[in-house]
Design a protein around this motif. Structure first.
Motif, PDB file in Angstrom:
ATOM      1  N   ARG A  71      -1.194  10.810  93.268  1.00  0.00           N
ATOM      2  CA  ARG A  71      -0.927  10.026  91.922  1.00  0.00           C
ATOM      3  C   ARG A  71       0.248  10.541  91.145  1.00  0.00           C
ATOM      4  O   ARG A  71       0.937   9.821  90.721  1.00  0.00           O
ATOM      5  N   ALA A  72       0.244  11.690  91.378  1.00  0.00           N
ATOM      6  CA  ALA A  72       1.553  12.496  90.649  1.00  0.00           C
ATOM      7  C   ALA A  72       2.872  12.009  91.172  1.00  0.00           C
ATOM      8  O   ALA A  72       3.800  11.684  90.628  1.00  0.00           O
ATOM      9  N   ASN A  74       3.258   9.234  92.880  1.00  0.00           N
ATOM     10  CA  ASN A  74       3.596   7.935  92.528  1.00  0.00           C
ATOM     11  C   ASN A  74       3.977   7.636  91.148  1.00  0.00           C
ATOM     12  O   ASN A  74       4.981   6.808  91.048  1.00  0.00           O
ATOM     13  N   GLU A  75       3.419   8.292  90.329  1.00  0.00           N
ATOM     14  CA  GLU A  75       4.069   8.307  88.996  1.00  0.00           C
ATOM     15  C   GLU A  75       5.484   8.565  88.771  1.00  0.00           C
ATOM     16  O   GLU A  75       6.062   8.083  88.050  1.00  0.00           O
ATOM     17  N   GLU A  76       5.712   9.845  89.494  1.00  0.00           N
ATOM     18  CA  GLU A  76       7.062  10.280  89.456  1.00  0.00           C
ATOM     19  C   GLU A  76       8.185   9.034  90.232  1.00  0.00           C
ATOM     20  O   GLU A  76       9.303   8.884  89.544  1.00  0.00           O
ATOM     21  N   LEU A  78       7.532   5.924  90.593  1.00  0.00           N
ATOM     22  CA  LEU A  78       7.701   4.669  89.716  1.00  0.00           C
ATOM     23  C   LEU A  78       8.420   4.959  88.501  1.00  0.00           C
ATOM     24  O   LEU A  78       9.209   3.944  88.100  1.00  0.00           O
ATOM     25  N   LYS A  79       8.313   6.160  88.010  1.00  0.00           N
ATOM     26  CA  LYS A  79       9.285   6.421  86.849  1.00  0.00           C
ATOM     27  C   LYS A  79      10.917   6.085  87.291  1.00  0.00           C
ATOM     28  O   LYS A  79      11.841   5.545  86.452  1.00  0.00           O
ATOM     29  N   TYR A 108       5.022  -0.587  95.641  1.00  0.00           N
ATOM     30  CA  TYR A 108       3.995  -1.059  95.694  1.00  0.00           C
ATOM     31  C   TYR A 108       2.795  -1.592  97.047  1.00  0.00           C
ATOM     32  O   TYR A 108       1.795  -1.145  97.287  1.00  0.00           O
TER      33      TYR A 108
END
Length: 386
Positions: A71-72, A74-76, A78-79, A108
């Motif tokens: 998750r971490a 992916n968030e990075e 995506l940002k 995605y």
């Protein structure tokens, strides 16, 4: 999910391994290795939604540390992608904006987030002008559809691709679409159309992202056997050079095809038994396993009986290398279902064929349609009289 020439799409390989994990015929020791491979693939692409689904299905054990780590990441990522889109919109041209949105779509797709991938692909399409690039987006959507076996999405995407081709489009993409549509038809039990599309694509096959060429030939032969008449099978399959170069690499397939055409029924049944395992363990063919088995037996029994006005059950059993009881039971089911045009004389132990006369069948159909038309006219006349 971008496929390179000669390389199968990794996510479709993963989907097949996931299918094998749920298959009752796969040995437990093999499932242990499959589980490791699936977990490694999911972790490598940070596929959080799929990981959660597999944990929910009991196929993988939950590891909260792995989940938090994915998750971490992916968030990075995506940002970073959002910053790239914002920068492209402020400082760069339309082409760069589209590329930035495409990168987010592919992110995605790679992470297995189906809904967000489809949403982002629509955004990317709104930034796309060229028909060829729009077609590539449809292919990404089709790959997603086959990963999730979402036939509604696949059907709509194929229709969309055909509409795009009316605006233009190159032959290479048109030929690729034929294979995608053929796979869709095969997966939805339309074997006749699948065989036609596969045969049209044999000499121009470039759709390696879906499956290797050997697998394509495997599907082409299987669908053709139950769809083509004897003459067409000889011309398009048995003597096709593209098939001849590959068929020997696939266990039992050459014997399966040639023994049917050469009327070597004992060899045919032997090869057929060997192929059943491959069909059963195929992700696209598995749901149609029983249906396909019935259709193949209908073809081979019909071909055998075509040569006779009457034949003893014993002679037929001997030709197929099975017992009289087996043939008797088999044929009784097919005759009752209207698949074979013959009758069994149990006392004499003889099969008598009663092939329908084409002219007589046409006459009966005309009479039936005439009666239906007269009934409709009578009903209409009553309404008019009122």
């Amino acid at each position: 999910m971008e496929g390179q020439e000669g390389i199968q799409q990794p996510h479709l390989i993963l989907a097949h391994k996931r299918f094998l994990l749920t298959h009752p015929d796969v040995p437990d020791i093999e499932k242990v290795h499959l589980k490791e491979e699936v977990f490694t693939a999911v972790k490598a692409d940070d596929m959080v939604p799929l990981y959660e689904t597999l944990v929910g299905e009991g196929l993988l054990e939950k590891d909260q540390n792995v989940l938090d780590s994915m998750r971490a990441k992916n968030e990075e990522e995506l940002k970073r992608l959002d910053e790239k889109i914002a920068d492209a919109e402020e400082n760069l041209g339309e082409s760069e904006v589209r590329e930035a949105h495409l990168a987010k779509s592919l992110f995605y797709i790679r992470t297995g987030d189906k809904e967000k991938a489809l949403e982002q692909l629509k955004v990317t399409e709104s930034k796309t002008v060229a028909v060829g690039q729009k077609m590539d987006l449809v292919f990404y959507t089709l790959q997603l559809g086959f990963f999730y076996m979402d036939f509604d999405l696949i059907s709509k995407s194929i229709d969309k691709a055909k509409n795009l081709f009316e605006e233009g489009g190159d032959w290479e993409r048109k030929n690729r679409l034929k294979v995608y549509e053929g796979l869709y038809c095969m997966s939805t039990r339309n074997f006749k159309k699948a065989a036609k599309l596969f045969l049209d694509s044999i000499s121009t096959f470039t759709t390696y992202e879906l499956f290797p060429y050997d697998t394509f030939i495997f599907y082409t032969v299987l669908t053709s056997i139950i769809s083509l008449d004897r003459v067409s099978l000889k011309q398009k399959v048995v003597d096709a050079p593209e098939i001849l170069t590959v068929i020997g690499k696939i266990p039992y397939l050459s014997e399966f095809l040639n023994s049917l055409y050469d009327c070597q029924y004992k060899s045919f049944f032997s090869a057929f038994a060997g192929l059943t395992e491959q069909i059963k363990l195929d992700r696209y063919l598995h749901p149609h396993f029983r249906y396909y088995m019935r259709e193949v037996r209908t073809v081979v029994y019909s071909q055998f009986l075509e040569s006779y006005k009457s034949v003893t059950i014993e002679a037929m059993a001997k030709a197929f290398g099975v017992t009289v009881e087996f043939i008797d039971l088999e044929l009784s089911h097919f005759i009752a279902a209207g698949k074979l045009h013959c009758k069994i004389d149990k006392v004499a132990g003889v099969l008598e064929t009663n092939r329908p006369d084409a002219k007589n069948a046409l006459y009966q159909a005309t009479i039936k349609q005439g009666d239906f038309l007269l009934n409709r006219i009578q009903k209409l006349s009553r309404v008019i009289d009122l």
